[in-house]
Design a protein around this motif. Structure first.
Motif, PDB file in Angstrom:
ATOM      1  N   UNK A 254      -2.982   2.888   2.118  1.00 20.20           N
ATOM      2  CA  UNK A 254      -4.063   2.482   0.840  1.00 20.20           C
ATOM      3  C   UNK A 254      -5.579   3.436   0.873  1.00 20.20           C
ATOM      4  N   UNK A 255      -5.535   4.231   1.895  1.00 21.86           N
ATOM      5  CA  UNK A 255      -7.623   4.463   1.821  1.00 21.86           C
ATOM      6  C   UNK A 255      -7.362   6.114   1.767  1.00 21.86           C
ATOM      7  N   UNK A 256      -5.691   6.423   2.221  1.00 20.22           N
ATOM      8  CA  UNK A 256      -5.493   8.242   1.202  1.00 20.22           C
ATOM      9  C   UNK A 256      -5.260   8.522   0.486  1.00 20.22           C
ATOM     10  N   UNK A 257      -4.004   7.139  -0.356  1.00 19.25           N
ATOM     11  CA  UNK A 257      -4.349   7.394  -1.436  1.00 19.25           C
ATOM     12  C   UNK A 257      -5.947   6.937  -2.550  1.00 19.25           C
ATOM     13  N   UNK A 258      -6.057   6.395  -2.169  1.00 18.14           N
ATOM     14  CA  UNK A 258      -7.230   6.411  -3.040  1.00 18.14           C
ATOM     15  C   UNK A 258      -8.737   7.149  -3.143  1.00 18.14           C
ATOM     16  N   UNK A 259      -8.072   8.128  -1.629  1.00 19.60           N
ATOM     17  CA  UNK A 259      -9.252   9.752  -1.863  1.00 19.60           C
ATOM     18  C   UNK A 259      -8.441  10.919  -1.939  1.00 19.60           C
ATOM     19  N   UNK A 260      -6.960  10.208  -2.380  1.00 13.15           N
ATOM     20  CA  UNK A 260      -6.309  11.509  -3.190  1.00 13.15           C
ATOM     21  C   UNK A 260      -5.707  10.735  -4.818  1.00 13.15           C
ATOM     22  N   UNK A 261      -6.478   9.940  -4.910  1.00 13.05           N
ATOM     23  CA  UNK A 261      -5.945   8.846  -6.246  1.00 13.05           C
ATOM     24  C   UNK A 261      -4.979   9.116  -6.910  1.00 13.05           C
ATOM     25  N   UNK A 262      -4.235   8.339  -6.181  1.00  8.90           N
ATOM     26  CA  UNK A 262      -3.030   8.186  -6.136  1.00  8.90           C
ATOM     27  C   UNK A 262      -1.842   6.687  -6.036  1.00  8.90           C
ATOM     28  N   UNK A 263      -1.186   6.385  -6.060  1.00  8.58           N
ATOM     29  CA  UNK A 263      -0.975   5.343  -5.986  1.00  8.58           C
ATOM     30  C   UNK A 263      -0.167   5.049  -4.668  1.00  8.58           C
ATOM     31  N   UNK A 264      -0.106   3.825  -3.795  1.00 10.03           N
ATOM     32  CA  UNK A 264      -0.119   3.921  -2.592  1.00 10.03           C
ATOM     33  C   UNK A 264       1.420   3.565  -2.509  1.00 10.03           C
ATOM     34  N   UNK A 265       2.555   3.708  -1.148  1.00 13.76           N
ATOM     35  CA  UNK A 265       3.279   2.811  -1.287  1.00 13.76           C
ATOM     36  C   UNK A 265       3.211   2.584  -0.365  1.00 13.76           C
ATOM     37  N   UNK A 266       3.748   0.947  -0.126  1.00 11.25           N
ATOM     38  CA  UNK A 266       3.531  -0.028   1.278  1.00 11.25           C
ATOM     39  C   UNK A 266       5.226   0.017   2.143  1.00 11.25           C
ATOM     40  N   UNK A 267       5.033  -0.567   3.251  1.00 11.85           N
ATOM     41  CA  UNK A 267       5.841   0.071   4.550  1.00 11.85           C
ATOM     42  C   UNK A 267       5.977  -1.963   4.972  1.00 11.85           C
ATOM     43  N   UNK A 268       4.633  -2.145   5.183  1.00 12.59           N
ATOM     44  CA  UNK A 268       4.529  -3.542   6.301  1.00 12.59           C
ATOM     45  C   UNK A 268       4.799  -3.225   7.505  1.00 12.59           C
ATOM     46  N   UNK A 269       4.097  -2.169   7.599  1.00  8.20           N
ATOM     47  CA  UNK A 269       3.952  -2.285   8.952  1.00  8.20           C
ATOM     48  C   UNK A 269       2.223  -1.333   9.675  1.00  8.20           C
TER      49      UNK A 269
END
Length: 269
Positions: A254-269
Motif C-alpha cells: 500500500x505505501x509503495x503504491x502510494x509513493x509510486x502513484x499506482x493502484x495497490x494489489x492486496x493479498x491479505x498477508x
C-alpha cells in the motif's frame, strides 16, 4: 520547543475570549510530520490555565487543512526499521495529539479549506465543531495503505456519523467525501463559500464568547464525557493494531503504491 509550523494568536473577539491556531507549513499540503504533530500536541498546553479564552479555532492554510500523516517524513519512515516496542511508542504521538485537543476546556472549532485527509480528519473530529469551504473534501486513506484507521478517531467518527457512514468513510478509502456529503453525513456542521471557513468560524466563536464562560465549560465537559464515555474501550488497542498492520505485506504494498502513484494489489498477508 520552537514552533515552526503552528502559530497561536490569543485575545481576539469579544473581551479577547477567542484564539486562533494556524497550522501552515507553507506548501499547501500541510502534512503531519513528527515535528508538526508535536507542535499541535503541545498547543493545548498553552490553554490549560487560561481562564480568559473561551473558544479556540484551529485552521490550516488557505488551500489545505492537512494531507494527513507525512509518509515522506524521514522521521516517520524510520518506524519501519524500529522494534515493535519502539513502534508502539512512536505511534502514540498521533493519538495523544488528538486527545489533547478533545480534552481542552475551551470550545474548539475547525475551519477547513481544501483537503483534509487521514490524520487531518482524525484531528478535526477531535474538535467540537467543523466548518468547511465548499471545495473542501475529506478522505480516510489508511485502509488503502494497508493499515487500520487509528488515533482514536473511529469512536469520534461513529459519534458524529453513525456506524454505516463511518464504515463507508474508512473502508472505501479511495472515495473523496465532498463538502455536501460531509454535511449530509454530519461530519461537518456547516459548509460555506470557499475562503469563508475561518470568518464563519470566527462569527460562531463570537456568539459563544459572549456567553458566560463557566457554564460554557461545564456544558462542554458534560457533553463530551457522555458522548465519549466508551471511547477508550473501543480505541485502546488501535495503536497496537496500527503497528501490527504495519508489519504486513499489504502495508508494504500500500505505501509503495502510494509513493509510486499506482493502484495497490492486496493479498491479505
Amino acid at each position: 520547543m520552537e514552533r515552526r509550523f503552528v502559530k497561536v494568536e490569543k485575545g481576539l473577539g469579544p473581551q479577547g475570549r477567542i484564539a486562533v491556531v494556524r497550522f501552515d507549513r507553507g506548501d499547501n499540503i500541510n502534512a503531519l510530520s513528527g515535528q508538526a504533530m508535536r507542535e499541535l500536541r503541545d498547543v493545548p498546553r498553552d490553554f490549560e490555565d487560561d481562564l480568559e479564552t473561551s473558544v479556540v479555532i484551529l485552521t490550516g492554510s488557505a488551500k489545505a487543512f492537512s494531507a494527513g500523516f507525512d509518509l515522506k517524513d524521514p522521521e516517520g519512515r524510520q518506524r519501519d526499521t524500529l522494534a515493535v516496542g519502539e513502534r508502539i511508542q512512536r505511534q502514540r504521538l498521533g493519538p495523544r495529539m488528538c486527545k489533547a485537543w478533545q480534552d481542552m476546556d475551551q470550545v474548539t472549532i475547525a475551519a477547513i479549506e481544501g483537503h483534509c485527509i487521514g490524520g487531518g480528519a482524525a484531528l478535526v473530529v477531535s474538535l467540537d465543531f467543523r466548518f468547511c469551504g465548499r471545495s473542501a473534501h475529506f478522505r480516510i486513506p489508511e485502509v488503502e495503505l494497508g493499515m487500520n484507521m487509528s488515533w482514536g478517531s473511529i469512536p469520534r467518527m461513529l459519534a458524529l456519523m453513525g456506524p454505516a457512514r463511518t464504515k463507508q468513510a474508512v473502508i472505501l478509502a479511495s472515495d473523496r467525501i465532498g463538502s455536501a456529503e460531509a454535511l449530509d453525513w454530519r461530519l461537518v456542521e456547516r459548509v460555506v463559500e470557499d475562503g469563508q471557513a475561518l470568518p464563519t468560524a470566527m462569527e460562531f466563536a463570537e456568539r459563544i464568547a459572549k456567553q458566560p464562560p463557566i457554564p460554557v465549560r461545564m456544558t462542554k465537559a458534560s457533553v463530551n464525557r457522555l458522548a465519549h464515555a466508551l471511547d477508550d474501550l473501543a480505541a485502546h488497542m488501535d495503536s497496537d493494531q496500527n503497528v501490527l498492520t504495519g508489519l504486513t505485506e499489504d502495508y508494504k504494498e500500500g505505501t509503495s503504491a502510494f509513493r509510486e502513484k499506482r493502484r495497490p494489489t492486496f493479498k491479505g498477508r
